[in-house]
Structures are given as structure tokens and as C-alpha cells.
Design an enzyme around this catalytic site. Structure first.
Site, short mmCIF file in Angstrom:
data_model
loop_
_atom_site.label_atom_id
_atom_site.label_comp_id
_atom_site.label_asym_id
_atom_site.label_seq_id
_atom_site.Cartn_x
_atom_site.Cartn_y
_atom_site.Cartn_z
N LYS A 75 0.14 10.23 2.71
CA LYS A 75 -0.84 9.14 2.64
C LYS A 75 -1.05 8.67 1.20
O LYS A 75 -1.01 7.47 0.92
CB LYS A 75 -2.16 9.61 3.25
CG LYS A 75 -3.28 8.59 3.25
CD LYS A 75 -4.38 8.94 4.22
CE LYS A 75 -4.72 10.40 4.29
NZ LYS A 75 -5.22 11.00 3.04
N THR A 95 0.94 9.17 -1.31
CA THR A 95 2.23 8.63 -1.75
C THR A 95 2.38 7.19 -1.27
O THR A 95 2.80 6.30 -2.04
CB THR A 95 3.37 9.51 -1.17
OG1 THR A 95 3.13 10.87 -1.59
CG2 THR A 95 4.73 9.07 -1.65
N ARG A 142 -8.88 9.38 -5.06
CA ARG A 142 -9.74 10.53 -5.36
C ARG A 142 -9.08 11.44 -6.39
O ARG A 142 -7.87 11.48 -6.49
CB ARG A 142 -9.99 11.35 -4.08
CG ARG A 142 -10.84 10.63 -3.06
CD ARG A 142 -10.97 11.43 -1.79
NE ARG A 142 -9.67 11.66 -1.18
CZ ARG A 142 -9.42 12.62 -0.30
NH1 ARG A 142 -10.37 13.45 0.08
NH2 ARG A 142 -8.22 12.76 0.22
N LYS A 195 -2.13 23.28 -0.19
CA LYS A 195 -1.79 21.87 0.00
C LYS A 195 -1.08 21.28 -1.22
O LYS A 195 -0.39 20.28 -1.12
CB LYS A 195 -3.08 21.09 0.31
CG LYS A 195 -2.85 19.68 0.85
CD LYS A 195 -4.16 19.09 1.35
CE LYS A 195 -3.97 17.68 1.84
NZ LYS A 195 -3.84 16.69 0.78
N ALA A 212 -12.41 15.29 2.94
CA ALA A 212 -12.79 14.48 4.10
C ALA A 212 -13.08 15.33 5.33
O ALA A 212 -13.66 14.83 6.29
CB ALA A 212 -11.70 13.47 4.42
N PHE A 265 -7.37 12.75 4.92
CA PHE A 265 -6.95 13.26 6.24
C PHE A 265 -6.74 12.12 7.24
O PHE A 265 -6.44 11.00 6.86
CB PHE A 265 -7.92 14.32 6.75
CG PHE A 265 -7.91 15.58 5.92
CD1 PHE A 265 -6.73 16.24 5.63
CD2 PHE A 265 -9.09 16.11 5.40
CE1 PHE A 265 -6.69 17.40 4.85
CE2 PHE A 265 -9.07 17.27 4.62
CZ PHE A 265 -7.88 17.91 4.36
N PHE A 323 12.16 9.62 7.04
CA PHE A 323 12.92 10.78 6.55
C PHE A 323 14.38 10.60 6.95
O PHE A 323 14.67 9.95 7.96
CB PHE A 323 12.36 12.07 7.17
CG PHE A 323 11.10 12.56 6.53
CD1 PHE A 323 11.09 13.67 5.68
CD2 PHE A 323 9.89 11.92 6.77
CE1 PHE A 323 9.91 14.11 5.08
CE2 PHE A 323 8.71 12.36 6.17
CZ PHE A 323 8.73 13.46 5.33
N TRP A 340 8.62 7.31 -1.23
CA TRP A 340 8.83 8.63 -1.83
C TRP A 340 10.18 8.65 -2.56
O TRP A 340 10.27 9.14 -3.68
CB TRP A 340 8.78 9.71 -0.74
CG TRP A 340 8.88 11.10 -1.28
CD1 TRP A 340 7.87 11.88 -1.76
CD2 TRP A 340 10.08 11.88 -1.41
NE1 TRP A 340 8.35 13.09 -2.18
CE2 TRP A 340 9.71 13.12 -1.98
CE3 TRP A 340 11.42 11.65 -1.11
CZ2 TRP A 340 10.63 14.13 -2.24
CZ3 TRP A 340 12.35 12.66 -1.37
CH2 TRP A 340 11.94 13.89 -1.94
#
Length: 558
Positions: free
Chosen positions: A72, A74, A95, A106, A274, A302, A383, A411
Site C-alpha cells: 500500500k 509502495t 505516516r 513487518k 490503524a 491496513f 508479481f 515496486w
């Protein structure tokens, strides 16, 4: 070509001096306070002294997260760079990462691959010291509270009814429940206590929702820290802590300016989680970003049931913001996990698992379109293992809801991989007008608001309040706090409060075990399931793999 890690990509980028980035955003030198060459704080007076009208606001949210990852942040960064590449004047508002996940499971929160904000190590570690200031303000209030009791307790505080906890920005389960004040009379009043992680502190929420120093002080003074022997609330204002707390937060309150890998101005400021908090960067940073760009891209943590719900029902309600478009990020891999596949099986084409998992995405899309009435687009992070058949399946399903699906390869390709998404976002902003509505009426009862969220947003049967929560709801109503919005603390891994219920479960009940008021932030917090406001470290924490060499170069951050 050898695959570079996120930190290697970030370290190989030639950053521009932050004064150049500020100039690109139209920020005059008089508002800039530099933190080295590549970071700066921007004076809030810029907001009062600019006559530029706010630009369009784009909210990036996601499907329910899985261990396969969604990307998200990214996507948020890559979309901003994509907008810049198609000639738009754009800013980002994100954030700040918490040290808890950085050293836990994470990892960092500065994006990934070729869509990152830099300097990545600084942002993920101490940055400009904002979180330390927030922790210090929180803990000063705790110290003043216990000291008040020790020095005669003129306010009549009942030590068994203290609701304020100390905090530390680290995952440390050992601190969830502690007994302190031991060692006899000179050392305080013995009592049960506990720590929260800094990002769950109400000071963080206050900091992120404040619109000015004046508003910050008013909110700080309203924070309820305890109740008296006759059950009356005691606030930070009653303890005369407001001024000193605000002094600690003076510099932190100024939004931080950094840059993306492609030189897009990025505001990174504030960072409540979140799942246990409201999950949005600061109102001041969002407003500042919107005054400096024709498009501002921001994210909420999230899945859309958490971050987006809180962004729309809490932050937008308080700050008078309305997004012009919403991006919902998903991956084929994550949707297959929602369909019951194991992480090891995700590389194989499996339309059956995708069919079982896609209701998760469709429920989030339907909520944005049909509950909040906002234009949206689905961004699929592609991907190499995703097949055309799998992608076509998602596109067709979303089209049935009247929503376009765009492939994103930010990405691997940075802004170039976000151009198609940028074009669709511009189309949504310019051609599709939303008719924004909140998901619940703030004047409903506490239980009514929770029921609405559980049924309309989560797709469940309703909420069940534990006896303690029922009592708390009655008490909070009697104190006049029942008309506040609600911030649900819930697992991020499911629409329900049970992390094992994947996909789009229905007919479940959300169990509310605890209700408390964040009177400074201006919302109620409902703790559901077994959600913790102090996470723990995993068996093999990321901290084991982080290092620094003799030249000060950090490795292992990701």
C-alpha cells in the site's frame, strides 16, 4: 541482474538537497527548518500565510492484509511519482514508521523497491524525533499524575481507576502488565499498571488530529487520565500538565518534508497504527500537502475496514476533508491466500482459490462505492507469477461493480510503473464526482454506531458488548461522550475480530470487551477480540538482522 534490497536501492539513490525539494513544492526559505541535508520541518505558519487553494485528495487503502503483502505505501509513493511523470503538480502525505514493526515482523514503512521515500534509514529509525517527543509528553503526564497522588491527592484520584498508561515505541510484551510504585512510601503508591506502544498513545492521536498549537493544547487539556473516588473524570488540564506537554511537542508539531526516490515532495508526519488507533498521518501535514500540490496522495493503514473507515469517519469528519478518489490496493497472491491457499502455493495459477478470495476485495470496493459514495479504482500490484487469466478474472469481477482495475508495477519500475494508475486517478478526480457520506450518524448511541460499522463495513451480524463494556457504555453516555465517533481496535487480518476468518466472512459477531474515551482525540475506542495495545516481538525479530558498519552504513532494514 542481482536483486537489490529496499535499503540498497535507497542507498544508491542520489538524493537532492531538501532545499531543492522545498523549492519544487513552492515553500519559501523562511518556513524551512533543516534537519541535515535531506530532511526539514516546515513551519505551520505556512498554512495561515498561503492563499493557494487546496488541491485534490487521493486516498490509498487496501484489501485485508495477508503475509503475502499488498504494498500500500509502495503504491502510494509510486502513484505520486506516476502523477508527477504525467505532468501533475503532486505531493505525498504519509505516516512515520514506528520502531515496533521496524525491529519486529513487518519491517519499515517507507515504501519498497523503486517506490520509496528517502532517507529511508532516518525515516525508519529516529527521523526528526517526533515519536520521542510524543512518548515524552505521554510519560510526563503519567509522572505528574502519580506525583499528584503522592503529594496529597488534592483531586481525590482513585489509584484503582487510573486509565492513563506510560508508553514506549518498542514491541515489548513484558510491559503490558506491571506493578509499580513498590519500595515503600517515598517511592509512590503501589498499583497495577501497564505500557502501550507510543503509536497507541492518545497523545499520538491528539497530535495527528490537531489543526494548530491552540487546538493541540485544547485537546491535550481534555485527555482523561483517571477517575476520582466519586467517579468524576480527571483530565490533563486538572493536573496542570497541558503547557509542559505542548512545550515538548512544539517542534514535533511541524510537518516533516522529505522526498521520494524520484524527487516528489513527501510529508511524513505522525503515525498511529490503524488496528489499535486511527491509522492516519497528521491533519496538519495533509492540509499542508494539499496547499502545495494540485494532487495529494495519502494512505490509511491496513485494510479499508480499518484505515479507510477511520480516515473517512474520524479524520475527514474532524478536519472537514473529502477525498476526490480512492485507490484500493490488492495482489493476486493475497487474494489467493484469502481463498485458503498456503503462502508456499501462491506461485501456481489457481483460479479456484482466487474465486474464493476475491469477495474480500469486492466487499472493500462496495464499501467505498456504496457506503461512502466515493469514486474508486482497484490497483493490482503485479508479481511475475501472476497469470493473465488471474488478472482478467479480477478485472471482470470489479467491472461488475462499475470499478476499473489498473495494473501497477511501481515496486519494479517506480513512477513509470504507476503512470496507468495515475491516468485513471486523474480521470476519477476530474470526471466522477463523489457524493461523500459517513458510514454512521455520530448522534446514534454508542452501541448503535458499533453495530452500523460491524454490519455495513465488516459485513457481520452485529456487535456483542461484554458486561464490562456495557457498563462503560452507560457511564460514557452519562458523562456526555456518547456523541463522539468510534475508533474500533480490531485485528487487521480479518473483517471480523477473529484473525483466522479470511476472505469475506458473514454472520459473525464482533465482541467488544472494553470501551474507553479518548476525550482529547475526540473519539471513543472499542477494543474487540484479543487486540493488544502493546505488541510483542516474533520468534525471530527483524532486529536480529539489522547492523551498522564502521562507516555508519546500516544494513538489514527492509
Amino acid at each position: 541482474m542481482a536483486h537489490l534490497s529496499d535499503i540498497e536501492i535507497a542507498q544508491s539513490c542520489a538524493m537532492r538537497p531538501i532545499t531543492e525539494i522545498a523549492a519544487k513544492a513552492g515553500i519559501s526559505d523562511k518556513y524551512i527548518e533543516q534537519y541535515g541535508r535531506y530532511k526539514a520541518k516546515i513551519s505551520p505558519s505556512l498554512l495561515e500565510e498561503t492563499d493557494r487553494q487546496p488541491g485534490k485528495l487521493v486516498l490509498v487503502t487496501a484489501i485485508t492484509p495477508t503475509p503475502a503483502g499488498e504494498g500500500k505505501t509502495t503504491t502510494t509513493i509510486g502513484l505520486a511519482d506516476g502523477l508527477s511523470r504525467i505532468g501533475k503538480d503532486v505531493t505525498v502525505a504519509l505516516r512515520e514508521p514506528s520502531l515496533g514493526p521496524v525491529f519486529g515482523i513487518k519491517g519499515g514503512a517507507a515504501g519498497g523497491g523503486y517506490a520509496q521515500v528517502v532517507p529511508m534509514e532516518d525515516i525508519n529509525l529516529h527521523f526528526t524525533g517526533d515519536f520521542h517527543a510524543i512518548g515524552a509528553a505521554n510519560n510526563l503526564l503519567a509522572a505528574m499524575l502519580d506525583n499528584h497522588i503522592q503529594q496529597g491527592n488534592a483531586l481525590g484520584i482513585d489509584p484503582r481507576k487510573i486509565t492513563w498508561k506510560r508508553c514506549v515505541d518498542m514491541n515489548d510484551r513484558q510491559l503490558r502488565f506491571v506493578v509499580d510504585g513498590l519500595g515503600g512510601k517515598p517511592n509512590g503508591t503501589p498499583r497495577e499498571d501497564g505500557f502501550d506502544i507510543t503509536v497507541a498513545s492518545e497523545v499520538m492521536a491528539v497530535f495527528c488530529l490537531a489543526s494548530s498549537m491552540k487546538d493541540l493544547k485544547e485537546r491535550l487539556s481534555r485527555i482523561i487520565v483517571a477517575y476520582t473516588y466519586d467517579d468524576q473524570p480527571v483530565t490533563a488540564g486538572d493536573l496542570k500538565a497541558t503547557g509542559a506537554m505542548a512545550a515538548l511537542l512544539r517542534d514535533a508539531l511541524k510537518p516533516n518534508l522529505v522526498q521520494t526516490l524520484e524527487g516528489t515532495p513527501a510529508f511524513v508526519h505522525g503515525g498511529p497504527f490503524a488496528n489499535i488507533a486511527h491509522g492516519c498521518n497528521s491533519v496538519m501535514a495533509t492540509r499542508m500537502a494539499m496547499r502545495l500540490g494540485d494532487y495529494t496522495v495519502t494512505e490509511a493503514g491496513f485494510g479499508a475496514d480499518l484505515g479507510a473507515e477511520k480516515f473517512l469517519d474520524i479524520k475527514c469528519r474532524m478536519a472537514g476533508l473529502v477525498p476526490d478518489a480512492v485507490v484500493i490496493v490488492g495482489t493476486v497472491r493475497a487474494l489467493k491466500m484469502h481463498g485458503g491457499l498456503d503462502k508456499k502455493q501462491l506461485a501456481e495459477e489457481n483460479l479456484e482459490a482466487l474465486e474464493k478470495g476475491i469477495p474480500n476485495l469486492l466487499r472493500h470496493v462496495s464499501n467505498i462505492r456504496n457506503v461512502y459514495h466515493l469514486p474508486c479504482v482497484v490497483a493490482i500490484n503485479r508479481f511475475p507469477t501472476d497469470t493473465d487469466a488471474e488478472i482478467e478474472f479480477i478485472i471482470a469481477k470489479c467491472r461488475e461493480l462499475g470499478v476499473n482495475t489498473v495494473l501497477s508495477t511501481v515496486w519494479a519500475e517506480g513512477g513509470r510503473g504507476g503512470e496507468a494508475l495515475a491516468q485513471e486517478v486523474v480521470r476519477l478526480c476530474e470526471e466522477e464526482k463523489g457524493n461523500f457520506t459517513f458510514s454512521y450518524d455520530v448522534n446514534d448511541t454508542i452501541e448503535g454506531k458499533l453495530n452500523t460499522i460491524a454490519t455495513k463495513i465488516y459485513g457481520g451480524a452485529g456487535v456483542q458488548l461484554a458486561p464490562a463494556a456495557k457498563k462503560q457504555a452507560e457511564r460514557l453516555t452519562a458523562l456526555g461522550f456518547d456523541k463522539l465517533p468510534v475508533c474500533v481496535a480490531k485485528t487487521q487480518y480479518s473483517f471480523s475480530d477473529d484473525p483466522s476468518l479470511l476472505g469475506a466472512p458473514d454472520d459473525f459477531t464482533v465482541n467488544v470487551r472494553n470501551l474507553k474515551v479518548s476525550a482529547g482525540a475526540g473519539f471513543l475506542v472499542a477494543l474487540t477480540g484479543d487486540i493488544m495495545t502493546m505488541p510483542g516481538l516474533p520468534k525471530s525479530p527483524a532486529a536480529e538482522r539489522i547492523d551498522v558498519d564502521e562507516n555508519g552504513k546500516i544494513t538489514g532494514l527492509f
